[in-house]
Design an enzyme around this catalytic site. Structure first.
Site, PDB file in Angstrom:
ATOM      1  N   LYS A 108       0.833  -1.207  -0.069  1.00  0.00           N
ATOM      2  CA  LYS A 108       0.006   0.141   0.053  1.00  0.00           C
ATOM      3  C   LYS A 108       0.801   1.360   0.027  1.00  0.00           C
ATOM      4  O   LYS A 108       2.362   1.132   0.375  1.00  0.00           O
ATOM      5  CB  LYS A 108      -1.085  -0.042   1.228  1.00  0.00           C
ATOM      6  CG  LYS A 108      -0.119  -0.244   2.596  1.00  0.00           C
ATOM      7  CD  LYS A 108      -1.197  -0.538   3.873  1.00  0.00           C
ATOM      8  CE  LYS A 108      -0.231  -0.576   5.156  1.00  0.00           C
ATOM      9  NZ  LYS A 108      -0.994  -1.410   6.062  1.00  0.00           N
ATOM     10  N   ARG A 127      -9.952  -0.469  15.402  1.00  0.00           N
ATOM     11  CA  ARG A 127     -10.269   0.286  14.537  1.00  0.00           C
ATOM     12  C   ARG A 127     -11.388  -0.266  13.681  1.00  0.00           C
ATOM     13  O   ARG A 127     -12.066   0.445  13.146  1.00  0.00           O
ATOM     14  CB  ARG A 127      -9.053   0.335  13.159  1.00  0.00           C
ATOM     15  CG  ARG A 127      -7.949   1.181  13.865  1.00  0.00           C
ATOM     16  CD  ARG A 127      -7.007   1.344  12.564  1.00  0.00           C
ATOM     17  NE  ARG A 127      -6.575   0.131  11.879  1.00  0.00           N
ATOM     18  CZ  ARG A 127      -5.372  -0.014  11.072  1.00  0.00           C
ATOM     19  NH1 ARG A 127      -4.430   1.019  11.150  1.00  0.00           N
ATOM     20  NH2 ARG A 127      -5.220  -1.139  10.702  1.00  0.00           N
ATOM     21  N   TYR A 146      15.817  30.230   9.433  1.00  0.00           N
ATOM     22  CA  TYR A 146      14.454  30.705   9.506  1.00  0.00           C
ATOM     23  C   TYR A 146      14.430  30.679  11.216  1.00  0.00           C
ATOM     24  O   TYR A 146      14.667  29.849  12.086  1.00  0.00           O
ATOM     25  CB  TYR A 146      13.456  30.149   9.094  1.00  0.00           C
ATOM     26  CG  TYR A 146      13.266  30.115   7.676  1.00  0.00           C
ATOM     27  CD1 TYR A 146      12.788  31.588   7.284  1.00  0.00           C
ATOM     28  CD2 TYR A 146      13.161  29.220   6.886  1.00  0.00           C
ATOM     29  CE1 TYR A 146      12.365  31.874   5.948  1.00  0.00           C
ATOM     30  CE2 TYR A 146      12.810  29.460   5.348  1.00  0.00           C
ATOM     31  CZ  TYR A 146      12.419  30.907   5.117  1.00  0.00           C
ATOM     32  OH  TYR A 146      12.343  30.912   3.702  1.00  0.00           O
TER      33      TYR A 146
END
Ligand SMILES: *Cc1c(COP(=O)(O)O)cnc(C)c1O
Length: 370
Positions: A35, A134, A262
């Site tokens: 997958k 699930r 940053y």
């Protein structure tokens, strides 16, 4: 053509991993899980390799994946490793010849009707929830499971469950799940077809729980050489199938007290030499690795400093003994000299998992097959 970063895939290592696993789990059959574009390694490129190396079935999730595979491998069993949406079932039943997972009477009924309409039963694996939480039937729902077995539009080919924590140090939960599953198998034996495939094991369980692998195992991570856990020893035969390189884009000498990148999250404490590389989270190098990750240059580990930007990352090379030049090889994932950076190391730096590293690198860049 993307030539600033190289994500290399080694199909022969994938084949070797599969051949090794196939032998290790024998007589269980091997479902190679592919997958998410083969965990970021490329489904279309690696599926024929898996089949040639002995995969008995391939595990997928989406219809897209199934369509790709059906063109390449018209006959290999494809198992969908989740439930699905109605529109997915509608297409798969008529065009894709998938084995579907069934974990509720509602889905079973829907597939039953599709099977009747196409005049050929839909092959299904009955999903049991033994603790993953699930999806699936609870072990107490035996009446519902028996009903599924009687639907004429379905052909029950499998009984399956999935482990929640087979890679944990403590195997108690996995063993409890396995015991529930075994008991249910036993209790349902007279309702299930004699040749039904019982399966529960993912990579970690297949490696650790020897002798209890039942009829089929579903192995993803280990086929790609990922170490599913630090909690148990991995077979030395398994090799990583992906590495990632780039090159030094710029070398700069900066004084002590220079802030880098940053948010000015890193300030040099001494006069420093900084290399930048043309890779950032836009190339799948996780932003979370700022001030944490390491890369290999000249065969030595060098720390990522400052924020990882979208397409640039800065590396401290002050400590390197050999000079570093524009264009020198940089390894983000894989080996250089005696050192190596593993998937697990990177994932461990920010509480991620090997698969996510593979996915980001593999899906955000062009891959080369070596
Ligand atoms: C993804 C998946 C697997 C494979 O798990 P790995 O840990 O990668 O081996 C097995 N079974 C199911 C149901 C899955 O969804």
């Amino acid at each position: 053509m993307q030539n600033h970063v190289a994500v290399n895939i080694y199909p022969e290592r994938f084949a070797q991993n599969i051949r090794f696993l196939k032998q290790a789990v024998s007589p269980a059959k091997l479902c190679v899980v592919m997958k998410s574009d083969a965990y970021g390694h490329g489904l279309a490129e690696l599926a024929p390799v898996a089949a040639a190396a002995g995969a008995d079935a391939i595990g997928i999730c989406s219809n897209d994946e199934a369509r790709t595979l059906r063109q390449l491998l018209p006959n290999i069993p494809l198992i969908r490793l989740r439930s699905a949406l109605k529109q997915e079932y509608d297409e798969s039943a008529s065009l894709l010849n998938l084995e579907e997972q069934v974990g509720s009477l509602e889905v079973a009924e829907y597939l039953h009707q599709l099977g009747l309409r196409r005049q050929r039963p839909i092959p299904v694996h009955i999903k049991i929830d033994t603790g993953m939480g699930r999806s699936g039937f609870f072990v107490e729902q035996q009446e519902a499971i028996k009903q599924v077995c009687q639907l004429a539009g379905l052909k029950v080919v499998g009984l399956m469950t999935h482990f929640a924590s087979a890679d944990d140090q403590d195997l108690a939960q996995t063993e409890a799940q396995l015991a529930k599953f075994s008991l249910l198998k036993h209790q349902l034996s007279q309702y299930l077809p004699a040749d039904v495939l019982c399966h529960s094991h993912n990579s970690a369980a297949s490696i650790r729980l020897k002798g209890q692998r039942a009829d089929l195992v579903r192995i993803g991570a280990a086929c790609y050489g990922a170490q599913t856990s630090q909690c148990f020893e991995q077979p030395a035969e398994l090799q990583t199938v992906m590495d990632m390189h780039t090159s030094v884009m710029e070398v700069r000498d900066v004084p002590a007290g220079t802030s880098i990148g940053y948010g000015s999250k890193f300030t040099t404490r001494c006069n420093s030499r900084i290399a930048s590389i043309p890779v950032g989270f836009g190339e799948g190098y996780p932003r979370a690795l700022f001030n944490k990750g390491q890369v290999l240059i000249n065969g030595q580990r060098c720390p990522v400093i400052g924020r990882v930007s979208l397409n640039i990352t800065t590396i401290d090379i002050t400590q390197l003994k050999q000079p570093v030049a524009w264009g020198d090889d940089v390894v983000l994932l894989g080996q250089q000299g005696d050192e190596s950076i593993s998937l697990e190391e990177l994932a461990g730096e920010f509480d991620s998992v090997h698969t996510e590293i593979n996915l980001m690198a593999g899906l955000m860049n062009q891959r080369s097959y070596l």
